[in-house]
Scaffold this motif. Structure first.
Motif, PDB file in Angstrom:
ATOM      1  N   TYR A 120       0.828  -1.199   0.000  1.00 39.93           N
ATOM      2  CA  TYR A 120       0.000   0.000   0.000  1.00 39.93           C
ATOM      3  C   TYR A 120       0.871   1.262   0.000  1.00 39.93           C
ATOM      4  N   ALA A 121       1.907   1.255   0.829  1.00 40.28           N
ATOM      5  CA  ALA A 121       2.787   2.424   0.905  1.00 40.28           C
ATOM      6  C   ALA A 121       3.590   2.603  -0.374  1.00 40.28           C
ATOM      7  N   SER A 122       4.094   1.506  -0.935  1.00 38.24           N
ATOM      8  CA  SER A 122       4.909   1.619  -2.144  1.00 38.24           C
ATOM      9  C   SER A 122       4.076   2.086  -3.337  1.00 38.24           C
ATOM     10  N   LEU A 123       2.826   1.616  -3.426  1.00 42.28           N
ATOM     11  CA  LEU A 123       1.946   2.073  -4.502  1.00 42.28           C
ATOM     12  C   LEU A 123       1.560   3.537  -4.285  1.00 42.28           C
ATOM     13  N   GLY A 124       1.380   3.913  -3.031  1.00 44.21           N
ATOM     14  CA  GLY A 124       0.947   5.271  -2.726  1.00 44.21           C
ATOM     15  C   GLY A 124       1.931   6.340  -3.144  1.00 44.21           C
ATOM     16  N   LYS A 125       3.215   5.968  -3.237  1.00 41.55           N
ATOM     17  CA  LYS A 125       4.199   6.986  -3.619  1.00 41.55           C
ATOM     18  C   LYS A 125       4.044   7.437  -5.069  1.00 41.55           C
ATOM     19  N   PHE A 126       3.283   6.680  -5.855  1.00 36.20           N
ATOM     20  CA  PHE A 126       3.122   7.023  -7.266  1.00 36.20           C
ATOM     21  C   PHE A 126       2.412   8.358  -7.454  1.00 36.20           C
ATOM     22  N   HIS A 127       1.565   8.760  -6.486  1.00 38.19           N
ATOM     23  CA  HIS A 127       0.887  10.056  -6.668  1.00 38.19           C
ATOM     24  C   HIS A 127       1.900  11.199  -6.668  1.00 38.19           C
ATOM     25  N   GLY A 128       3.028  11.007  -5.994  1.00 32.44           N
ATOM     26  CA  GLY A 128       4.079  12.028  -6.037  1.00 32.44           C
ATOM     27  C   GLY A 128       4.708  12.126  -7.413  1.00 32.44           C
ATOM     28  N   ASP A 129       4.795  10.991  -8.109  1.00 27.78           N
ATOM     29  CA  ASP A 129       5.313  11.009  -9.483  1.00 27.78           C
ATOM     30  C   ASP A 129       4.334  11.710 -10.412  1.00 27.78           C
ATOM     31  N   LEU A 130       3.040  11.372 -10.259  1.00 27.46           N
ATOM     32  CA  LEU A 130       2.020  11.981 -11.111  1.00 27.46           C
ATOM     33  C   LEU A 130       1.975  13.493 -10.946  1.00 27.46           C
ATOM     34  N   ARG A 131       2.184  13.956  -9.727  1.00 31.11           N
ATOM     35  CA  ARG A 131       2.143  15.390  -9.443  1.00 31.11           C
ATOM     36  C   ARG A 131       3.489  16.076  -9.691  1.00 31.11           C
ATOM     37  N   PRO A 188       1.146  22.012 -12.942  1.00 28.14           N
ATOM     38  CA  PRO A 188       1.288  21.878 -11.484  1.00 28.14           C
ATOM     39  C   PRO A 188       0.054  22.355 -10.720  1.00 28.14           C
ATOM     40  N   ARG A 189      -0.543  23.463 -11.153  1.00 24.71           N
ATOM     41  CA  ARG A 189      -1.722  23.987 -10.468  1.00 24.71           C
ATOM     42  C   ARG A 189      -2.952  23.120 -10.735  1.00 24.71           C
ATOM     43  N   SER A 190      -3.156  22.704 -11.998  1.00 29.06           N
ATOM     44  CA  SER A 190      -4.353  21.930 -12.321  1.00 29.06           C
ATOM     45  C   SER A 190      -4.290  20.522 -11.728  1.00 29.06           C
ATOM     46  N   VAL A 191      -3.097  19.932 -11.677  1.00 29.40           N
ATOM     47  CA  VAL A 191      -2.950  18.599 -11.101  1.00 29.40           C
ATOM     48  C   VAL A 191      -3.156  18.648  -9.589  1.00 29.40           C
ATOM     49  N   ASP A 192      -2.649  19.678  -8.943  1.00 34.22           N
ATOM     50  CA  ASP A 192      -2.886  19.828  -7.503  1.00 34.22           C
ATOM     51  C   ASP A 192      -4.373  20.005  -7.220  1.00 34.22           C
ATOM     52  N   ALA A 193      -5.063  20.756  -8.072  1.00 34.96           N
ATOM     53  CA  ALA A 193      -6.508  20.935  -7.892  1.00 34.96           C
ATOM     54  C   ALA A 193      -7.226  19.588  -8.019  1.00 34.96           C
ATOM     55  N   ALA A 194      -6.804  18.781  -8.993  1.00 35.88           N
ATOM     56  CA  ALA A 194      -7.396  17.453  -9.175  1.00 35.88           C
ATOM     57  C   ALA A 194      -7.098  16.555  -7.973  1.00 35.88           C
ATOM     58  N   PHE A 195      -5.874  16.631  -7.472  1.00 32.79           N
ATOM     59  CA  PHE A 195      -5.462  15.806  -6.326  1.00 32.79           C
ATOM     60  C   PHE A 195      -6.302  16.123  -5.096  1.00 32.79           C
TER      61      PHE A 195
END
Length: 202
Positions: A120-131, A188-195
């Motif tokens: 769960y933790a290792s998969l969760g780090k992917f959101h940092g890559d996406l952002r 960066p702004r639009s992806v953060d808004a989506a996140f």
């Protein structure tokens, strides 16, 4: 009189219903909680099926946050947008597959918990890559993905052969699909808004 009698019973009940951790387990939990150093899970809690657990990512790298990335040059991997329910279906299959592997191939509930938290933790780090916050690209490891069809054989049985890689190999053959809409000026702004919109929904 009732209070004198009830308090020892309450203390006894609290002891009975508390998690049955051994002295060694309590020491591990306490050390991890106080951040006094990495926790080794090799034979944690006396479970010999956890032998070599730390070898996968490293004793100080529980979920693979410390990693390397080697980009592979490719022109043939292009992003193709699909109907969202198609994507959601495939991701749900992967989710249920993770549950199946965890519950069918690990019999100790303690080890199920440790292994799933690592996943769960290792998969969760992917959101940092996406952002684009992690310093890594939003892509995947071609070599690791190539083993997907080998998880279960044609007979439906779980495969038990080693495929010769560890967690530290993830990222050494990174593919970044082309065709995405990332723009350094606006994304960066639009992806953060989506996140945050997604995070605020659960």
């Amino acid at each position: 009189m009732f209070v004198k009698f009830a308090l020892p019973l309450f203390a006894l009940a609290a002891g009975v219903f508390a998690s049955p951790l051994s002295v060694e387990q309590r020491a591990v939990v306490s050390r991890n909680h106080n951040h006094n150093g990495p926790t080794s899970f090799n034979t944690w809690g006396g479970f010999h099926s956890l032998d070599n657990f730390d070898n996968f990512y490293g004793v100080d790298n529980f979920a693979g946050f410390h990693r390397k990335e080697v980009l592979e040059s490719t022109q043939d991997v292009v992003c193709h947008s699909q109907a969202i329910e198609i994507i959601q279906q495939r991701l749900l299959v992967l989710q249920e597959m993770a549950k199946r592997i965890t519950t069918e191939t690990i019999c100790e509930v303690e080890i199920q918990t440790i292994v799933f938290e690592q996943y769960y933790a290792s998969l969760g780090k992917f959101h940092g890559d996406l952002r684009r916050h992690s310093g890594f690209h939003a892509g995947y490891d071609r070599d690791i993905v190539s083993h997907f069809g080998r998880i279960y054989g044609s007979d439906g049985l779980f495969s038990t052969d080693s495929w010769g890689f560890s967690g530290s190999d993830a990222g050494l053959h990174t593919i970044i699909p082309s065709g995405g809409n990332w723009r350094d000026e606006t994304s960066p702004r639009s992806v953060d808004a989506a996140f945050y919109a997604a995070r605020n929904s659960y």
